[in-house]
Write a protein that holds these residues in place. Structure first.
Motif, PDB file in Angstrom:
ATOM      1  N   ALA A 196       0.827  -1.214   0.000  1.00 24.61           N
ATOM      2  CA  ALA A 196       0.000   0.000   0.000  1.00 24.61           C
ATOM      3  C   ALA A 196       0.862   1.265   0.000  1.00 24.61           C
ATOM      4  O   ALA A 196       0.410   2.333  -0.403  1.00 24.61           O
ATOM      5  N   HIS A 197       2.117   1.127   0.467  1.00 21.60           N
ATOM      6  CA  HIS A 197       2.992   2.299   0.556  1.00 21.60           C
ATOM      7  C   HIS A 197       4.133   2.266  -0.449  1.00 21.60           C
ATOM      8  O   HIS A 197       5.049   3.097  -0.383  1.00 21.60           O
ATOM      9  N   GLY A 198       4.107   1.316  -1.366  1.00 22.75           N
ATOM     10  CA  GLY A 198       5.146   1.259  -2.411  1.00 22.75           C
ATOM     11  C   GLY A 198       6.530   0.996  -1.843  1.00 22.75           C
ATOM     12  O   GLY A 198       7.532   1.421  -2.413  1.00 22.75           O
ATOM     13  N   PHE A 199       6.598   0.272  -0.724  1.00 24.94           N
ATOM     14  CA  PHE A 199       7.869   0.037  -0.043  1.00 24.94           C
ATOM     15  C   PHE A 199       8.317  -1.387  -0.341  1.00 24.94           C
ATOM     16  O   PHE A 199       7.960  -2.331   0.352  1.00 24.94           O
ATOM     17  N   SER A 200       9.108  -1.537  -1.402  1.00 22.66           N
ATOM     18  CA  SER A 200       9.417  -2.880  -1.914  1.00 22.66           C
ATOM     19  C   SER A 200      10.785  -3.340  -1.453  1.00 22.66           C
ATOM     20  O   SER A 200      11.776  -3.117  -2.129  1.00 22.66           O
ATOM     21  N   GLN A 201      10.792  -4.024  -0.315  1.00 27.90           N
ATOM     22  CA  GLN A 201      12.070  -4.438   0.248  1.00 27.90           C
ATOM     23  C   GLN A 201      12.415  -5.881  -0.087  1.00 27.90           C
ATOM     24  O   GLN A 201      13.545  -6.287   0.073  1.00 27.90           O
ATOM     25  N   ASN A 202      11.432  -6.652  -0.497  1.00 34.00           N
ATOM     26  CA  ASN A 202      11.717  -8.039  -0.885  1.00 34.00           C
ATOM     27  C   ASN A 202      11.011  -8.329  -2.213  1.00 34.00           C
ATOM     28  O   ASN A 202      10.292  -7.472  -2.751  1.00 34.00           O
ATOM     29  N   LEU A 203      11.197  -9.564  -2.728  1.00 34.46           N
ATOM     30  CA  LEU A 203      10.698  -9.856  -4.083  1.00 34.46           C
ATOM     31  C   LEU A 203       9.166  -9.870  -4.148  1.00 34.46           C
ATOM     32  O   LEU A 203       8.586  -9.415  -5.145  1.00 34.46           O
ATOM     33  N   ILE A 204       8.508 -10.369  -3.095  1.00 37.96           N
ATOM     34  CA  ILE A 204       7.038 -10.416  -3.123  1.00 37.96           C
ATOM     35  C   ILE A 204       6.481  -8.986  -3.174  1.00 37.96           C
ATOM     36  O   ILE A 204       5.586  -8.680  -3.977  1.00 37.96           O
ATOM     37  N   GLU A 205       7.038  -8.112  -2.349  1.00 39.14           N
ATOM     38  CA  GLU A 205       6.567  -6.715  -2.355  1.00 39.14           C
ATOM     39  C   GLU A 205       6.867  -6.051  -3.704  1.00 39.14           C
ATOM     40  O   GLU A 205       6.035  -5.311  -4.242  1.00 39.14           O
ATOM     41  N   ARG A 206       8.026  -6.358  -4.255  1.00 39.72           N
ATOM     42  CA  ARG A 206       8.397  -5.784  -5.556  1.00 39.72           C
ATOM     43  C   ARG A 206       7.476  -6.303  -6.684  1.00 39.72           C
ATOM     44  O   ARG A 206       7.046  -5.538  -7.543  1.00 39.72           O
ATOM     45  N   MET A 207       7.150  -7.608  -6.624  1.00 36.59           N
ATOM     46  CA  MET A 207       6.235  -8.201  -7.633  1.00 36.59           C
ATOM     47  C   MET A 207       4.906  -7.456  -7.650  1.00 36.59           C
ATOM     48  O   MET A 207       4.329  -7.182  -8.705  1.00 36.59           O
ATOM     49  N   ALA A 208       4.412  -7.146  -6.448  1.00 41.73           N
ATOM     50  CA  ALA A 208       3.133  -6.446  -6.336  1.00 41.73           C
ATOM     51  C   ALA A 208       3.263  -5.021  -6.867  1.00 41.73           C
ATOM     52  O   ALA A 208       2.391  -4.527  -7.592  1.00 41.73           O
ATOM     53  N   ASP A 209       4.377  -4.386  -6.527  1.00 41.26           N
ATOM     54  CA  ASP A 209       4.636  -3.018  -6.979  1.00 41.26           C
ATOM     55  C   ASP A 209       4.690  -2.963  -8.509  1.00 41.26           C
ATOM     56  O   ASP A 209       4.122  -2.067  -9.158  1.00 41.26           O
ATOM     57  N   VAL A 210       5.370  -3.964  -9.089  1.00 41.24           N
ATOM     58  CA  VAL A 210       5.485  -4.050 -10.556  1.00 41.24           C
ATOM     59  C   VAL A 210       4.099  -4.238 -11.167  1.00 41.24           C
ATOM     60  O   VAL A 210       3.728  -3.559 -12.133  1.00 41.24           O
ATOM     61  N   SER A 211       3.309  -5.128 -10.589  1.00 38.52           N
ATOM     62  CA  SER A 211       1.974  -5.398 -11.125  1.00 38.52           C
ATOM     63  C   SER A 211       1.130  -4.116 -11.139  1.00 38.52           C
ATOM     64  O   SER A 211       0.441  -3.824 -12.118  1.00 38.52           O
ATOM     65  N   ILE A 212       1.218  -3.350 -10.056  1.00 37.52           N
ATOM     66  CA  ILE A 212       0.430  -2.104  -9.985  1.00 37.52           C
ATOM     67  C   ILE A 212       0.934  -1.092 -11.027  1.00 37.52           C
ATOM     68  O   ILE A 212       0.146  -0.515 -11.772  1.00 37.52           O
ATOM     69  N   LYS A 213       2.249  -0.932 -11.111  1.00 37.93           N
ATOM     70  CA  LYS A 213       2.763   0.095 -12.048  1.00 37.93           C
ATOM     71  C   LYS A 213       2.515  -0.299 -13.499  1.00 37.93           C
ATOM     72  O   LYS A 213       2.345   0.554 -14.354  1.00 37.93           O
ATOM     73  N   GLU A 214       2.457  -1.598 -13.773  1.00 40.36           N
ATOM     74  CA  GLU A 214       2.232  -2.064 -15.149  1.00 40.36           C
ATOM     75  C   GLU A 214       0.742  -2.229 -15.459  1.00 40.36           C
ATOM     76  O   GLU A 214       0.385  -2.723 -16.527  1.00 40.36           O
ATOM     77  N   ASN A 215      -0.112  -1.863 -14.500  1.00 42.58           N
ATOM     78  CA  ASN A 215      -1.568  -1.989 -14.695  1.00 42.58           C
ATOM     79  C   ASN A 215      -2.020  -3.409 -14.980  1.00 42.58           C
ATOM     80  O   ASN A 215      -2.866  -3.648 -15.851  1.00 42.58           O
ATOM     81  N   LYS A 216      -1.429  -4.382 -14.290  1.00 42.58           N
ATOM     82  CA  LYS A 216      -1.803  -5.791 -14.445  1.00 42.58           C
ATOM     83  C   LYS A 216      -2.708  -6.203 -13.295  1.00 42.58           C
ATOM     84  O   LYS A 216      -2.912  -5.446 -12.361  1.00 42.58           O
ATOM     85  N   MET A 217      -3.211  -7.450 -13.387  1.00 36.01           N
ATOM     86  CA  MET A 217      -4.100  -7.915 -12.314  1.00 36.01           C
ATOM     87  C   MET A 217      -3.294  -8.316 -11.079  1.00 36.01           C
ATOM     88  O   MET A 217      -2.369  -9.119 -11.169  1.00 36.01           O
TER      89      MET A 217
END
Ligand SMILES: Cc1cc2nc3c(=O)[nH]c(=O)nc-3n(C[C@H](O)[C@H](O)[C@H](O)COP(=O)(O)O)c2cc1C
Length: 191
Positions: free
Chosen positions: A97-118
């Motif tokens: 929710a805060h765009g704080f991507s410290q590990n791969l799972i958080e980064r995967m979610a961040d990428v999905s949001i920025k790329e407009n994916k599901m």
């Protein structure tokens, strides 16, 4: 289809194991990342090491460590179409929710949001605090699917597998993947 599954340290790893088993039956490429705490909780809840569970998976499945930020999953250019985090801890929910991507799972979610994916999150906690609810609302407003693993009982589950399959089936519905994991409601047969 490239699907990424993150498993975090909330209760209910069984859901993720069942989801991955189902997804790998088709031609999907399934990329799995499990957090350190999820591994511990799996051991506790399923009486098995993660490595023993993954050795039983068949199909196109690729495992990555949660601290492996060099993984292809770190980049939008890799082209993952759908990402599920199941179960999703309140800590990972907050990071996303805060765009704080410290590990791969958080980064995967961040990428999905920025790329407009599901992106589907299955947050598990009880009760939810106002902070948890605010984080969920914030993500829901930008299109993230918030799908807590809440079972229903109208299909008369007889065991843990039936309860698990209902929850996993609801996630497959969101992913638009056909399944027969539970009997659908077609009205009350008594009427
Ligand atoms: C037995 C056990 C059960 C837990 N269950 C939950 C839970 O259901 N929901 C949650 O948000 N955190 C739960 N936690 C706490 C998380 O594991 C902890 O916040 C951890 O830092 C999450 O990290 P991760 O999201 O990177 O996996 C649990 C911890 C333990 C040891």
């Amino acid at each position: 289809m490239k699907i990424a599954c993150g498993i975090t340290g909330a209760s209910g790893a069984l859901y993720a194991v069942r989801l991955i088993e189902f997804l790998t039956r088709d031609e999907n490429e399934v990329y799995v990342v499990i957090s350190k705490w999820a591994k511990e909780i799996i051991k506790l809840e399923m009486n098995k090491e993660w490595e023993e569970i993954t050795s039983g998976f068949k199909g196109k499945i690729y495992n990555f460590e949660d601290d492996d930020l060099f993984s292809p999953l770190s980049s939008g250019s890799f082209g993952v179409e759908k990402t599920v985090i199941m179960p999703c801890s309140m800590k990972t929910l907050s990071a996303i929710a805060h765009g704080f991507s410290q590990n791969l799972i958080e980064r995967m979610a961040d990428v999905s949001i920025k790329e407009n994916k599901m992106l589907i999150l299955c947050p598990r906690e009880m009760p939810f605090s106002p902070i948890h609810l605010e984080n969920m609302l914030k993500l829901s407003k930008i299109g993230v699917k918030i799908a807590p693993p809440i079972p229903a009982f109208y299909h008369h589950p007889e065991n843990i597998e039936d309860i698990t399959d209902f929850v996993v089936g609801k996630i497959l519905d969101i992913l638009k993947i056909e399944h027969n994991l539970f009997r659908r409601w077609h009205g009350n047969p008594a009427l």
